[in-house]
Design a protein around this motif. Structure first.
Motif, PDB file in Angstrom:
ATOM      1  N   SER A  91      15.826 -36.709  47.580  1.00  0.00           N
ATOM      2  CA  SER A  91      15.997 -36.240  49.269  1.00  0.00           C
ATOM      3  C   SER A  91      17.304 -36.318  49.536  1.00  0.00           C
ATOM      4  N   GLU A 134      16.911 -36.500  38.250  1.00  0.00           N
ATOM      5  CA  GLU A 134      16.603 -36.755  39.715  1.00  0.00           C
ATOM      6  C   GLU A 134      15.816 -38.312  39.359  1.00  0.00           C
ATOM      7  N   GLY A 165      13.779 -30.882  47.406  1.00  0.00           N
ATOM      8  CA  GLY A 165      12.360 -30.587  48.006  1.00  0.00           C
ATOM      9  C   GLY A 165      12.573 -30.511  48.747  1.00  0.00           C
ATOM     10  N   GLY A 166      11.869 -30.866  50.310  1.00  0.00           N
ATOM     11  CA  GLY A 166      11.890 -31.253  51.080  1.00  0.00           C
ATOM     12  C   GLY A 166      12.552 -30.636  52.388  1.00  0.00           C
ATOM     13  N   LYS A 221       7.810 -26.841  45.511  1.00  0.00           N
ATOM     14  CA  LYS A 221       6.676 -27.249  45.085  1.00  0.00           C
ATOM     15  C   LYS A 221       5.544 -26.686  45.690  1.00  0.00           C
ATOM     16  N   GLY A 248      11.224 -37.048  47.510  1.00  0.00           N
ATOM     17  CA  GLY A 248      10.759 -37.166  48.993  1.00  0.00           C
ATOM     18  C   GLY A 248      10.324 -38.871  49.350  1.00  0.00           C
ATOM     19  N   HIS A 301       9.595 -31.061  35.522  1.00  0.00           N
ATOM     20  CA  HIS A 301       9.571 -32.245  36.742  1.00  0.00           C
ATOM     21  C   HIS A 301       8.276 -33.213  36.382  1.00  0.00           C
TER      22      HIS A 301
HETATM   23  O1  LIG Z   1      12.574 -31.027  42.427  1.00  0.00           O
HETATM   24  C1  LIG Z   1      13.196 -31.011  43.626  1.00  0.00           C
HETATM   25  C2  LIG Z   1      13.074 -32.894  43.953  1.00  0.00           C
HETATM   26  O2  LIG Z   1      12.150 -33.167  43.214  1.00  0.00           O
HETATM   27  C3  LIG Z   1      13.357 -33.756  44.872  1.00  0.00           C
HETATM   28  O3  LIG Z   1      12.217 -34.028  45.925  1.00  0.00           O
HETATM   29  P1  LIG Z   1      12.840 -33.655  47.329  1.00  0.00           P
HETATM   30  O4  LIG Z   1      13.969 -33.553  48.028  1.00  0.00           O
HETATM   31  O5  LIG Z   1      11.917 -33.721  48.539  1.00  0.00           O
HETATM   32  O6  LIG Z   1      12.857 -35.353  47.695  1.00  0.00           O
END
Ligand SMILES: O=C[C@H](O)COP(=O)(O)O
Length: 250
Positions: free
Chosen positions: A212, A166, A233-234, A11, A172, A94
């Motif tokens: 997540s 997703e 993501g995170g 991101k 997130g 996304h």
């Molecule tokens: O592209 C990745 C997703 O939006 C998941 O993000 P996350 O793992 O931070 O929840």
């Protein structure tokens, strides 16, 4: 047998100096070779990723692109630019781009077709909001996105696409969809592909879960029949977490 595919989506994180440090750490990890892996980095980090990852089996890609090859489109990057640095993937559709940058399905479809035409693997994101899930509209929402975003994608191209399911409420937030719910939606997506493109392609296409996904839940999610990987993501921002995700079989 589908090859699992785990991709980090950084991101809008990691400036070039930070990107360099993390990519160097990633390159040194002992990662499971049977898992396809990659990172989708901010545009400003793409050249760094190309340089640092060139002799590794970690692929890389962009988080967005425009569908035209060049021209007066201030602020955009093009598929030919991504080809020039040998980028493998581009994330398209996304939910953050749909929400904050008002990207609609028609635009996303043009980008998917353009990525395929330029041999870049599109990672197409689909998923429902909490409100849609609570009113049992998740399948309707995702079907609608698939119909529009994959319009005119040829049979011979469909298996190149990676679809990332997703659920927006899980991104997130630390709330993960249960592995059964995630599998059920990935199965729904696979059945959609079966209906439109036939069984053979539906068995080949890879469907990721995103929202997540962490070292503590990756094993359970990826044990499910229809979940072939993760869009992370995170947890992709720390080398030790990313390592545990890729090495989930160990
Ligand atoms: O592209 C990745 C997703 O939006 C998941 O993000 P996350 O793992 O931070 O929840």
């Amino acid at each position: 047998m589908r090859t699992p595919v785990i991709i980090g989506n950084w991101k809008m994180n990691l400036a070039p100096s930070e990107a360099k440090a993390l990519l160097r750490e990633l390159r040194e990890l002992d990662l499971d070779q049977s898992v396809e892996k990659g990172v989708c980095v901010p545009a400003i980090d793409l050249l760094i990723a190309e340089d640092i990852l060139k002799d590794s089996d970690i692929k890389f890609g962009a988080q967005n692109m425009y569908f035209e090859e060049s021209g007066a489109y201030t602020g955009e990057i093009s598929p030919t630019m991504l080809n020039d640095i040998k980028a493998d993937y581009v994330i398209l559709g996304h939910s953050e781009r749909r929400e904050y940058f008002k990207e609609d399905d028609e635009l996303i479809n043009k980008k998917v077709l353009s990525a395929l035409e330029h041999d870049i693997i599109p990672i197409l994101c689909v998923g429902e909001t909490l409100e849609e899930r609570e009113s049992n509209k998740e399948e309707e929402k995702v079907r609608n996105q698939l119909e529009k975003d994959l319009k005119d994608v040829k049979d011979s191209d469909i298996e190149k696409v990676i679809i990332a399911y997703e659920p927006i409420w899980a991104i997130g937030t630390g709330k993960t969809a249960s592995s059964d719910d995630a599998d059920c939606m990935c199965k729904f997506i696979r059945n959609y592909i079966k209906k439109v493109y036939g069984e053979d392609y539906s068995e080949k296409i890879r469907i990721q879960y995103g929202g997540s996904m962490k070292p503590k839940n990756v094993k359970e999610l990826l044990a499910k029949e229809n979940i072939d990987g993760g869009l992370i993501g995170g947890a992709s921002l720390k080398a030790s977490d990313f390592e545990q995700l890729i090495n989930y079989k160990k």
